[in-house]
Design an enzyme around this catalytic site. Sequence first.
Site, short mmCIF file in Angstrom:
data_model
loop_
_atom_site.label_atom_id
_atom_site.label_comp_id
_atom_site.label_asym_id
_atom_site.label_seq_id
_atom_site.Cartn_x
_atom_site.Cartn_y
_atom_site.Cartn_z
N TYR A 223 -1.20 -5.53 -1.61
CA TYR A 223 -1.59 -4.16 -1.31
C TYR A 223 -1.90 -4.09 0.18
O TYR A 223 -2.81 -4.77 0.67
CB TYR A 223 -2.81 -3.73 -2.13
CG TYR A 223 -2.49 -3.47 -3.58
CD1 TYR A 223 -2.22 -2.18 -4.02
CD2 TYR A 223 -2.45 -4.50 -4.51
CE1 TYR A 223 -1.92 -1.92 -5.35
CE2 TYR A 223 -2.15 -4.26 -5.84
CZ TYR A 223 -1.88 -2.97 -6.25
OH TYR A 223 -1.58 -2.73 -7.56
N HIS A 255 6.80 -0.86 -4.31
CA HIS A 255 6.57 -0.50 -5.71
C HIS A 255 5.89 0.86 -5.84
O HIS A 255 6.33 1.71 -6.61
CB HIS A 255 5.72 -1.58 -6.38
CG HIS A 255 5.58 -1.41 -7.85
ND1 HIS A 255 4.56 -0.70 -8.43
CD2 HIS A 255 6.34 -1.87 -8.87
CE1 HIS A 255 4.69 -0.73 -9.74
NE2 HIS A 255 5.76 -1.43 -10.04
N HIS A 405 -5.22 6.60 -14.83
CA HIS A 405 -5.67 5.39 -14.14
C HIS A 405 -6.60 4.56 -15.02
O HIS A 405 -7.59 5.06 -15.57
CB HIS A 405 -6.42 5.77 -12.85
CG HIS A 405 -6.97 4.59 -12.11
ND1 HIS A 405 -6.18 3.75 -11.35
CD2 HIS A 405 -8.23 4.12 -12.01
CE1 HIS A 405 -6.94 2.80 -10.81
NE2 HIS A 405 -8.18 3.00 -11.20
#
Length: 610
Positions: A223, A255, A405
């Site tokens: 990330y 991604h 999420h």
Amino acid sequence: MQVPSPGGREAASMYGTAVAVFLVLLVAALQGSAPPESPFPYSIPLDPEGTLQLSWNVSYAQETVHFQLLVRGLEAGVLFGMSDRGQLENADLVVLWTDGGSAYFADAWTDQQGHVHLDPQQDYQLLQAQRTPEGLSLLFRRPFSTCDPRDYVIEDGTVHLVYGVLEQPFRSLEAIDTARLRTGLQRVQLLKPNVSVPALPTELHAMEIRAPDVLIPGQETTYWCYVAELPPGFPRHHIVMYEPIITAGNEALVHHMEVFQCAPQFESVPRFSGPCDSKMKPDRLNSCRHVLAAWALGAKAFYYPEEAGLAFGGAGSSRFLRLEVHYHNPLQIQGRHDSSGIRLHYTSRLRRFDAGIMELGLVYTPVMAIPPREDAFVLSGYCSDKCTQLALPPSGIHIFASQLHTHLTGRKVVTVLARGGREREVVNRDDHYSPHFQEIRMLKKVVSVYPGDVLITSCTYSTADREQATVGGFGILEEMCVNYVHYYPLTQLELCKSAVDAGYLQKYFHLVNRFNSEEVCTCPQASVPAQFAAVPWNSFSRATLRALYGFAPISMHCNKSSAVRFQGEWDLQPLPQITSKLEEPGPRCPAGRAQSPAGPTVVSIGGSQG
């Protein structure tokens, strides 16, 4: 047909010739069977090397998906399909293979051991195969639902695609050993909503938020965080559309990406470009949590409704933005540079409504927990009728997009709207949710929420591989259950979530102590995570916790953007009473189903006759 067994070099030569002839004859045999026009608006690379490129289109009228699979550098064949979580066991497949003498295309499935079997009901229909300058292009289609118990039902949410490359001939379909293939998975939303693209204003500006010249680390998951800054004195604008910018050649590595706005109370945020988990990352970046844009693999441009836009810039808005790029690099490719990001399209001619983002679901608190070794444990968070009655305008709000999420154990997420004690409609649902694939998704239809309505967000978790309870919280090994809904017009209500009453949870721990013969103490002076860690997870403690979450009063967080609750009593609130629930979605069998072939589509490629 029997094929003789020549020497190694001769066999390689014969095989290469056979594949070439196979391609030519396959094209000749199937030429002209494709529909006159087959546009494929959606496309993703299946494998990290980019040798398999999947494009597709959706027909809601026919309830069918048309696929185009481009195979670059075909060896002996390819398999492609879908499975529940991206595994090659219990998968629904289509296989193209050769035995060295003939080529075959067939609908297949795998059992629990990953063994391949021919499906007696051939629901994948090959329409065309043709050789292009890029490779072999296969065009085929499949209904959303086939009512074949071995087939995957294509639904609105995330679909786990699987693939494998065949590097040698196989004498039969059943001889294919999936354990020896080069395989992988890709996640995507296949059933994109069929919504029209809104008109864009004539006065439109663009801003690119991209991390310049990132050297992608040679590890599977990274990330990357990058701080961008709006120009000084940047006035208030409306974002009306955004789209991804992917560096050419990195389409299989980028991604997903998100752009966050930082908290307005900070006058400055340090410049940073590096891994998000770096010890060098400034702590102030943790305040950059307000989502402006989010994109994931397979998604196209995101448009706001014509009457609304997302405000940024101007007084009370931070000048600082954080771009977060998720690089997925399973082959650990080295030396690849990237400058991907998101392009924001915005206008100074403000639209009628400000769009907003509201958090639904569970509060980030350890009082909501999942026992270990659970396959499907459900937690639900509520936006109560009391909160919507107080905080929403009489004309209501209109939800047009949603981002679900959870953290690592999340498997399903659904938000349902209830009115008058009855569940009325689903806001968003993903029965194959993956925490590794999160995007803002346009809804098929706008959902209107009025004062007095209830929004229930339920998450299903799997902790089968964990030995300790998983508590709610911000850490990646803790859990969340959130639906970020995008709506208009903007209201003061930014967070509408709940958690079980802490006092009732202490009653649960006390009950566990009383009815357990082991020497344990879920002591009230300990922290809630410590108390959960001390619970002996037997059938009694599991069932009692599940029951507690199903009846105990809740603490409601009915919060403004300032994180201050609306005025009122929000603790010890009763659970909303739901007397009528929506039925679970089931497979729909296509009407007037065409007769499927009895076996594989066969094309002779010549060779010795047995």
